[in-house]
Design a protein around this motif. Structure first.
Motif, short mmCIF file in Angstrom:
data_model
loop_
_atom_site.label_atom_id
_atom_site.label_comp_id
_atom_site.label_asym_id
_atom_site.label_seq_id
_atom_site.Cartn_x
_atom_site.Cartn_y
_atom_site.Cartn_z
N ALA A 97 0.85 -1.01 -0.01
CA ALA A 97 0.09 -0.14 0.15
C ALA A 97 0.97 1.30 -0.04
N ARG A 115 -11.23 7.00 -5.92
CA ARG A 115 -11.10 5.65 -6.32
C ARG A 115 -11.27 4.50 -5.56
N ARG A 116 -11.61 3.20 -5.96
CA ARG A 116 -11.81 2.04 -5.23
C ARG A 116 -10.61 1.70 -4.18
N ARG A 117 -9.30 1.87 -4.89
CA ARG A 117 -8.35 1.68 -4.23
C ARG A 117 -7.73 2.80 -2.94
N CYS A 118 -8.53 3.85 -3.26
CA CYS A 118 -8.08 4.84 -2.07
C CYS A 118 -8.88 4.56 -0.64
N LYS A 119 -8.27 4.09 0.16
CA LYS A 119 -9.00 3.49 1.45
C LYS A 119 -9.20 4.34 2.50
N ASN A 167 -3.10 -0.33 -3.32
CA ASN A 167 -4.19 0.56 -2.31
C ASN A 167 -3.43 1.72 -1.54
N TYR A 168 -4.39 2.54 -1.44
CA TYR A 168 -3.56 4.14 -0.95
C TYR A 168 -4.22 4.56 -0.05
N THR A 225 -2.14 7.31 -6.75
CA THR A 225 -3.46 6.75 -7.70
C THR A 225 -3.02 5.84 -8.76
#
Length: 454
Positions: A124, A190-194, A143-144, A138
Motif C-alpha cells: 500500500a 477511487r476504489r483503491r483509495c482506502k 491501495n493507498y 493513484t
C-alpha cells in the motif's frame, strides 16, 4: 492437489500472514515531518508494516531518524519546493532537472509496487502532501491513503459561509463547491483509495458530500509539541500572583530556510524595536508590566552568529544571565533596558508554549503557535516561502488568530489593541484550537491506517 493449486494456496497464505509493505510518498520538509510522526505511531502498533519512503521534494532527512530506506532518487531543487506561489521558481526547478527527477521517481514507485506484487506481499502507499503524491499513489496500482496537508476549506470559507475576496480569480479556488477540485476528488474517490485524512473538520465534512472515505482525526502538525516544563509546575497554586508578576513573553518565528530567514529576522527586529518603544509610552497597556522577554525560536540549520549581529545592531548587548530556564546550554541572551532577547535552537516547543503572542514569518511554526490558542502577527516577506501571497492565504486559513501587517512598525499598535480586549483573545484561543485540532492525530491516523490498509 496440483502444483499450481499448492502455489496458489501458499501465496494466499503468505499474503494473509505477512506484514504490510507500506511506501510513503511526501513532497516537502514539512510533509516529511508529518509522515514521520504517523510512521512512529505505526511502528508501535502490533504487527507493524515494513516501511519504505520516497520524498518527492528534498532529500527526506526526516526519515533518517527512523532508519527508513528510500527507494529512489532524491534531490533538493532550487525553489526548496515552493513553486506554487511563483512561476519563476518552477522555471528554475525545471532547469535544475525537475522533469528528469520526476520521471525517475515514477519509475521507482512502479518498480517497487511490481516487486512487492511478485513476492506476494501486501502493499500500500501513504501519500502525504498535495495532488503530486496523490497522483503517484493513484496510478501506482496499489491501495493507498492520503494525508492532505496543503488544502483546507478555511482558505475559502468558515462556518458562516464563503469568505469575501477582492479578486475575481479567487472564485477559481472554490468553483466546484470545495477547495479540492473535481480532479483531486476523483483521485480520492477511487476504489483503491482506502482513507483520506483532511486537515480539519470543516474540510472533512465538505469532502463527505462525495464518495470519499474522509476521516476527521485531527492534524499531526499539533503532535510532539509538549514543553519541557509541566503546566502544573509553571502555573502553581499561586498562579494569579505569578501571572501578575511574570514577564510578557513574545515568541519570534523567522522561518527555517536560509537565506530567507535572515531577511525575515531583520524585519522582525524592526518590529521588536517598535514594540520596545511603545512599551515606554504612558498610555501603553504594558507601561507598568515590568520585564519583557523575546523568545527567538531559531531553526538548527540557521547561523546564530548572523542573527546575533542583527540583534546587536538594534542596540541590544550580550548578557550572561538568562531570565528564564530553558534546556539549552548554548542559549544566547541579550538585554536592552527592561527587556531580554533569547536565541535558542534547542527549545522550540518551550518557545511556543511560553509566548503570549508571536511575531511570525514562518509556515508550520506559525500554525502550530496558533493551534495552541494564541495570536500571531505576521509580516509578509519577499519569499520564496513567506511572501505576500503565502501570508494572505495563511491568514484566510487561520482566520482571526493571524493578523497581517504591511510594515514591521505596525506590530506595536496591533499588540496594544489585542491586549486591551480580553474577549478578542478568548475568540482567538477558541478559533486556533478549532482550526488546528487536538494533539494525538498521528496515533489516531496510524490506527486507522492499520485497519483500512491491512
Amino acid at each position: 492437489m496440483s502444483n499450481s493449486s499448492r502455489l496458489s494456496v501458499a501465496s494466499n497464505s503468505q499474503d494473509a500472514t505477512s506484514p504490510l509493505r507500506l511506501l510513503v510518498l511526501s513532497n516537502g520538509h514539512g510533509e516529511d515531518v508529518i509522515a514521520v510522526r504517523i510512521l512512529q505511531e505505526l511502528q508501535r502498533q502490533s504487527n507493524p508494516p515494513e516501511i519504505f519512503a520516497l520524498p518527492l521534494v528534498g532529500e527526506g532527512r526526516a526519515y533518517q531518524q527512523l532508519e527508513i530506506p528510500l527507494i529512489g532518487s532524491v534531490r533538493t531543487m532550487p525553489s526548496g519546493g515552493f513553486i506554487y506561489m511563483d512561476g519563476r521558481q518552477l522555471a528554475r526547478d525545471v532547469r535544475g532537472g525537475l522533469l528528469q527527477l520526476t520521471l525517475s521517481q515514477i519509475k521507482a514507485v512502479r518498480r517497487w509496487v511490481s516487486s512487492q506484487k511478485k513476492l506476494g506481499n501486501k502493499r500500500a502507499i501513504l501519500a502525504v502532501g498535495d495532488i503530486v503524491p496523490l497522483l503517484f499513489a493513484t496510478f501506482s496500482g496499489a491501495n493507498y491513503a492520503f494525508v492532505g496537508t496543503a488544502k483546507s476549506e478555511y482558505y475559502v470559507r468558515d462556518e458562516a459561509g464563503l469568505l469575501p475576496r477582492k479578486s475575481k480569480d479567487a472564485r477559481w479556488e472554490n468553483f466546484s463547491g470545495s477547495v479540492y477540485h473535481p480532479w483531486e476528488r476523483w483521485l480520492m474517490s477511487r476504489r483503491r483509495c482506502k482513507a483520506v485524512f483532511p486537515r480539519d473538520v470543516l474540510t472533512t465534512e465538505t469532502l463527505k458530500q462525495w464518495p470519499i472515505p474522509a476521516f476527521n482525526l485531527g492534524n499531526p502538525m499539533m503532535d510532539g509539541l509538549q514543553p519541557t516544563f509541566s503546566r502544573q509546575q509553571f502555573y502553581s497554586r499561586d498562579s494569579h500572583q505569578q501571572e501578575t508578576v511574570r514577564p510578557l513573553m513574545v515568541t519570534l518565528l523567522p522561518g527555517s530556510r536560509p537565506p530567507e530567514a535572515y531577511t525575515n529576522w531583520e524585519k522582525i527586529m524592526i518590529a521588536v524595536s517598535a514594540l520596545m518603544a511603545s512599551f515606554q509610552e504612558r498610555d501603553s497597556v504594558f507601561y507598568t508590566s515590568g520585564t519583557v522577554v523575546f523568545l527567538g525560536a531559531i531553526a538548527p540549520g540557521l547561523d546564530s552568529n548572523i542573527l546575533s549581529q542583527s540583534v546587536q545592531s538594534q542596540g541590544w548587548r550580550a548578557e550572561s544571565v538568562c531570565p528564564i530556564q530553558l534546556p539549552d546550554p548554548n542559549i544566547l541572551t541579550f538585554k536592552q533596558r527592561n527587556a531580554y532577547l533569547l536565541l535558542t535552537q534547542q527549545s522550540y516547543n518551550d518557545c511556543l508554549h511560553l509566548g503570549d503572542f508571536a511575531i511570525a514569518m514562518a509556515g508550520t511554526a506559525t500554525e502550530q503557535f496558533i493551534g495552541l490558542g494564541k495570536p500571531a502577527i505576521a509580516i509578509p516577506g519577499n519569499g520564496p516561502q513567506y511572501n505576500p501571497a503565502f501570508a494572505e492565504a495563511q491568514s484566510r486559513h487561520l482566520g482571526s488568530s493571524l493578523i497581517l501587517v504591511e510594515q514591521p512598525a505596525e506590530v506595536a499598535e496591533i499588540v496594544q489593541s489585542l491586549f486591551k480586549d480580553p474577549d478578542i483573545l478568548q475568540i482567538i484561543a477558541e478559533n486556533g484550537l478549532r482550526r488546528m485540532g487536538k494533539p494525538g492525530a498521528a496515533l489516531r491516523i496510524a490506527e486507522c491506517l492499520q485497519e483500512r490498509l491491512s
